[in-house]
Design a protein around this motif. Sequence first.
Motif, PDB file in Angstrom:
ATOM      1  N   ARG A  33      41.428  40.189  38.024  1.00 33.54           N
ATOM      2  CA  ARG A  33      41.835  41.047  39.146  1.00 33.54           C
ATOM      3  C   ARG A  33      43.082  41.798  38.723  1.00 33.54           C
ATOM      4  O   ARG A  33      44.118  41.199  38.428  1.00 33.54           O
ATOM      5  N   ALA A  34      42.975  43.143  38.642  1.00 27.01           N
ATOM      6  CA  ALA A  34      44.078  43.981  38.178  1.00 27.01           C
ATOM      7  C   ALA A  34      44.669  44.766  39.342  1.00 27.01           C
ATOM      8  O   ALA A  34      43.992  45.578  39.968  1.00 27.01           O
ATOM      9  N   PHE A  35      45.942  44.499  39.625  1.00 29.95           N
ATOM     10  CA  PHE A  35      46.681  45.226  40.646  1.00 29.95           C
ATOM     11  C   PHE A  35      47.507  46.334  39.997  1.00 29.95           C
ATOM     12  O   PHE A  35      47.696  46.374  38.792  1.00 29.95           O
ATOM     13  N   ASP A  36      48.059  47.207  40.805  1.00 29.25           N
ATOM     14  CA  ASP A  36      49.019  48.222  40.372  1.00 29.25           C
ATOM     15  C   ASP A  36      48.391  49.196  39.377  1.00 29.25           C
ATOM     16  O   ASP A  36      47.191  49.427  39.386  1.00 29.25           O
ATOM     17  N   HIS A  37      49.211  49.786  38.514  1.00 33.42           N
ATOM     18  CA  HIS A  37      48.784  50.833  37.593  1.00 33.42           C
ATOM     19  C   HIS A  37      48.986  50.411  36.142  1.00 33.42           C
ATOM     20  O   HIS A  37      49.771  49.529  35.845  1.00 33.42           O
ATOM     21  N   GLY A  38      48.275  51.092  35.245  1.00 29.01           N
ATOM     22  CA  GLY A  38      48.647  51.094  33.842  1.00 29.01           C
ATOM     23  C   GLY A  38      48.208  49.931  32.999  1.00 29.01           C
ATOM     24  O   GLY A  38      48.715  49.748  31.895  1.00 29.01           O
ATOM     25  N   ASN A  39      47.242  49.131  33.458  1.00 34.73           N
ATOM     26  CA  ASN A  39      46.720  48.069  32.611  1.00 34.73           C
ATOM     27  C   ASN A  39      45.664  48.626  31.661  1.00 34.73           C
ATOM     28  O   ASN A  39      44.893  49.514  32.015  1.00 34.73           O
ATOM     29  N   THR A  40      45.634  48.089  30.442  1.00 32.61           N
ATOM     30  CA  THR A  40      44.637  48.471  29.446  1.00 32.61           C
ATOM     31  C   THR A  40      43.769  47.257  29.147  1.00 32.61           C
ATOM     32  O   THR A  40      44.269  46.218  28.709  1.00 32.61           O
ATOM     33  N   ILE A  41      42.465  47.401  29.407  1.00 34.39           N
ATOM     34  CA  ILE A  41      41.516  46.302  29.238  1.00 34.39           C
ATOM     35  C   ILE A  41      40.444  46.784  28.268  1.00 34.39           C
ATOM     36  O   ILE A  41      39.565  47.577  28.630  1.00 34.39           O
ATOM     37  N   THR A  42      40.513  46.347  27.007  1.00 37.28           N
ATOM     38  CA  THR A  42      39.623  46.874  25.980  1.00 37.28           C
ATOM     39  C   THR A  42      39.105  45.775  25.050  1.00 37.28           C
ATOM     40  O   THR A  42      39.767  44.774  24.801  1.00 37.28           O
ATOM     41  N   GLN A  43      37.896  45.973  24.553  1.00 30.57           N
ATOM     42  CA  GLN A  43      37.288  45.161  23.500  1.00 30.57           C
ATOM     43  C   GLN A  43      37.218  43.674  23.855  1.00 30.57           C
ATOM     44  O   GLN A  43      37.363  42.801  23.000  1.00 30.57           O
ATOM     45  N   ASN A  44      36.946  43.397  25.132  1.00 28.76           N
ATOM     46  CA  ASN A  44      36.725  42.031  25.597  1.00 28.76           C
ATOM     47  C   ASN A  44      35.237  41.811  25.835  1.00 28.76           C
ATOM     48  O   ASN A  44      34.467  42.753  25.987  1.00 28.76           O
ATOM     49  N   THR A  45      34.841  40.538  25.896  1.00 26.04           N
ATOM     50  CA  THR A  45      33.465  40.174  26.225  1.00 26.04           C
ATOM     51  C   THR A  45      33.452  39.383  27.524  1.00 26.04           C
ATOM     52  O   THR A  45      34.186  38.397  27.666  1.00 26.04           O
ATOM     53  N   PHE A  46      32.622  39.836  28.479  1.00 27.76           N
ATOM     54  CA  PHE A  46      32.508  39.207  29.789  1.00 27.76           C
ATOM     55  C   PHE A  46      31.066  38.746  29.978  1.00 27.76           C
ATOM     56  O   PHE A  46      30.144  39.568  30.028  1.00 27.76           O
ATOM     57  N   THR A  47      30.876  37.441  30.083  1.00 30.50           N
ATOM     58  CA  THR A  47      29.531  36.871  30.173  1.00 30.50           C
ATOM     59  C   THR A  47      29.453  35.861  31.310  1.00 30.50           C
ATOM     60  O   THR A  47      30.269  34.925  31.386  1.00 30.50           O
ATOM     61  N   ASN A  48      28.487  36.077  32.199  1.00 29.79           N
ATOM     62  CA  ASN A  48      28.155  35.079  33.223  1.00 29.79           C
ATOM     63  C   ASN A  48      29.330  34.745  34.129  1.00 29.79           C
ATOM     64  O   ASN A  48      29.503  33.599  34.551  1.00 29.79           O
ATOM     65  N   ASN A  49      30.154  35.729  34.449  1.00 28.81           N
ATOM     66  CA  ASN A  49      31.216  35.549  35.439  1.00 28.81           C
ATOM     67  C   ASN A  49      30.699  35.962  36.811  1.00 28.81           C
ATOM     68  O   ASN A  49      29.719  36.710  36.915  1.00 28.81           O
ATOM     69  N   GLY A  50      31.339  35.503  37.873  1.00 27.37           N
ATOM     70  CA  GLY A  50      30.844  35.812  39.203  1.00 27.37           C
ATOM     71  C   GLY A  50      31.930  35.929  40.244  1.00 27.37           C
ATOM     72  O   GLY A  50      33.021  35.370  40.100  1.00 27.37           O
ATOM     73  N   GLY A  51      31.608  36.692  41.309  1.00 28.29           N
ATOM     74  CA  GLY A  51      32.546  36.856  42.415  1.00 28.29           C
ATOM     75  C   GLY A  51      31.895  37.541  43.591  1.00 28.29           C
ATOM     76  O   GLY A  51      30.689  37.778  43.606  1.00 28.29           O
ATOM     77  N   ARG A  52      32.715  37.871  44.553  1.00 23.47           N
ATOM     78  CA  ARG A  52      32.250  38.563  45.753  1.00 23.47           C
ATOM     79  C   ARG A  52      32.309  40.083  45.574  1.00 23.47           C
ATOM     80  O   ARG A  52      31.385  40.805  45.936  1.00 23.47           O
ATOM     81  N   LEU A  53      33.413  40.564  45.008  1.00 20.05           N
ATOM     82  CA  LEU A  53      33.579  41.963  44.628  1.00 20.05           C
ATOM     83  C   LEU A  53      34.017  41.985  43.164  1.00 20.05           C
ATOM     84  O   LEU A  53      35.079  41.478  42.835  1.00 20.05           O
ATOM     85  N   GLY A  54      33.189  42.551  42.296  1.00 17.81           N
ATOM     86  CA  GLY A  54      33.513  42.594  40.875  1.00 17.81           C
ATOM     87  C   GLY A  54      33.201  41.294  40.177  1.00 17.81           C
ATOM     88  O   GLY A  54      34.063  40.418  40.058  1.00 17.81           O
ATOM     89  N   GLY A  55      31.968  41.156  39.704  1.00 21.65           N
ATOM     90  CA  GLY A  55      31.579  39.907  39.043  1.00 21.65           C
ATOM     91  C   GLY A  55      32.436  39.580  37.842  1.00 21.65           C
ATOM     92  O   GLY A  55      32.744  38.419  37.587  1.00 21.65           O
TER      93      GLY A  55
END
Length: 195
Positions: free
Chosen positions: A130-152
């Motif tokens: 969960r990313a709040f505010d501005h200016g975060n860089t999210i790159t070259q990650n692997t996301f597998t089989n995660n879950g949630g209500r908004l934004g798996g």
Amino acid sequence: DGSAPIENAVFVVQNNIFDRNSTYYEGGAIRVRDSATITGNTFSNNSGCCSSGGAVRARNGATVTGNSFSGNYDDSGGALWVEYSATISNNSFSGNSAANHGGAIRISGSNTITGNSFTGNFGQYGGAIRAFDHGNTITQNTFTNNGGRLGGALYVEYNHTIGRNLFVDNRVTYGDRRGAAVYVRGFHVAEPMRL
């Protein structure tokens, strides 16, 4: 409580095992206020009760690299809550959970998250991050089989860079059910993503 609060110091936490520590407030295993390098550690089954950072709560330029986070829990940031110019790289996050924001990580401020693997994490708003505010860089990650209500896998808002990540088998499981891989609120900057 069971965490180790450290403030106003530059320090290194390296090659330790943190297992089944708990706190009522921030950072089930570690809470650090200022610059820190956290590397090569194993964080498993740590928890907080009513705040953020089931394993680690860090701010102000922390470097978190080459760690394993598994089975940690808190209200937000099941494994990790970071703020302000942190670098989170080459870590493994598996089976962490949060009652609300960010099953693995809650971030705010300008942080860099790169080269990590996120598997089987769960949080209502952002199964992995969960990313709040501005200016975060999210790159070259692997996301597998995660879950949630908004934004798996990811729940982001405002301006962030999200690029060259791999998203596989993430899901939204109940409630609003929006954004099986990524839920975006507000503006963002996106490089090509593999979905």
